[in-house]
Motif scaffolding. Sequence first.
Motif, short mmCIF file in Angstrom:
data_model
loop_
_atom_site.label_atom_id
_atom_site.label_comp_id
_atom_site.label_asym_id
_atom_site.label_seq_id
_atom_site.Cartn_x
_atom_site.Cartn_y
_atom_site.Cartn_z
N ASP A 9 0.62 -1.20 0.05
CA ASP A 9 0.13 0.18 -0.01
C ASP A 9 0.82 1.30 -0.21
OD1 ASP A 9 -1.50 -2.31 1.49
OD2 ASP A 9 -3.00 -1.02 0.73
N HIS A 11 0.85 3.50 -2.20
CA HIS A 11 -0.03 4.64 -2.70
C HIS A 11 0.60 5.64 -3.35
CE1 HIS A 11 -4.06 2.68 -1.73
NE2 HIS A 11 -3.58 2.52 -0.54
N ASP A 67 -1.80 -2.13 -4.27
CA ASP A 67 -2.03 -0.45 -3.89
C ASP A 67 -0.78 0.25 -4.17
OD1 ASP A 67 -4.71 -1.11 -3.57
OD2 ASP A 67 -4.92 -0.52 -1.58
N HIS A 100 -6.75 -0.57 -5.58
CA HIS A 100 -6.40 0.52 -6.27
C HIS A 100 -5.73 0.56 -7.59
CE1 HIS A 100 -7.90 3.77 -3.29
NE2 HIS A 100 -7.95 2.63 -2.54
N HIS A 188 -3.41 -9.18 -1.76
CA HIS A 188 -3.56 -7.77 -1.15
C HIS A 188 -4.87 -7.71 -0.10
CE1 HIS A 188 -3.92 -3.53 -1.10
NE2 HIS A 188 -5.22 -3.78 -0.88
N HIS A 225 -3.68 -3.77 2.28
CA HIS A 225 -5.27 -3.18 2.24
C HIS A 225 -5.71 -2.68 3.41
CE1 HIS A 225 -9.03 -3.09 0.53
NE2 HIS A 225 -9.76 -3.87 1.29
N HIS A 227 -4.14 -0.94 5.94
CA HIS A 227 -3.29 0.05 6.45
C HIS A 227 -3.15 -0.18 8.12
CE1 HIS A 227 -4.25 2.54 2.51
NE2 HIS A 227 -4.13 1.49 2.34
#
Length: 303
Positions: A9, A11, A67, A100, A188, A225, A227
């Motif tokens: 993640d 991002h 992600d 994502h 994920h 996923h 977080h």
Amino acid sequence: MFRLAHLSDVHLGAVPEMRLRDYASKRIVGYTNWRRNRKGAMTSETLDRLVADLRAHEPDHIAVTGDLTNIARREEFENARLWLEALGPPDRVTAIPGNHDSYVPRAHHRYRKLWAPWMVSDDSEHIGKALFPFMRRKGHVALIGVSSAVASAPFMATGHVGERQTERVAALLCQARDEGLFRVILIHHPPKLIDPNSAWRKLTDGKRFRRAVETFGAELILHGHEHIRMMTAIQGADGIVPVVGVPAGSGPALGGPRAGGYALHEIAEKGACYDLTVIHRGYAESGEIVETARVSYSVNRPS
Ligand SMILES: [Fe+2]
Ligand SMILES: [Fe+2]
């Protein structure tokens, strides 16, 4: 001893300005959320420091569990490819996609093309193709990459593995067991949701996926996923299967289980067992990166 680092993640930032047609798609929800909630917290500087800390521990391999992007725009996939290249060569880094990265239908074509080197099986029949699940052998470790990334409706973040992929995962678990390998599944979404109020972000066919693990066993499952730092387990055929989730790699440099972090998994062969030590590292309140949790397991060798 094999040291596997697990990051998730990330991002990655640099979300490009929205194009007019994006306002008509699900991307507007993600973009608005990201601007409102994430832009301040998810900086690349905190991620860069985390990656530097991870490198200092000299892992044999790095797993990235999805992600990598925010709203699955082409520019984000290109940015993420550059980030993967900087993280390490494909024989040292394995990646899988997250929801994502499949934020809108057809986004999967982009990661299958741009991220394929980090997502391919080392089986000759699949060379060069990012197909799921895949299996990569690293010493006595088998990394089984699963995709739960599917485009979902606005305000949803669900995942789905599918019946055919689950059957293939079962076959790979058997194959790796027969080869005497320590089987690590990368997925994920967590196989089981902890918070019943979060059904909008669950793995919709988690039950079927868990049944495959219960039946055929595995030695470790890594996910992202949520977080947040998570350690749960599934009762597998050969014993307990630790299920470990890491916080967002681009999470904030604050203390607590949601602070940016990653995990190191030290896997050592020991007679009829494997010794597994899971070490979480992440940001403390002071902004320093410290060890935040450590758990040791004795894991039965698959039989
Ligand atoms: Fe995420
Ligand atoms: Fe996610």
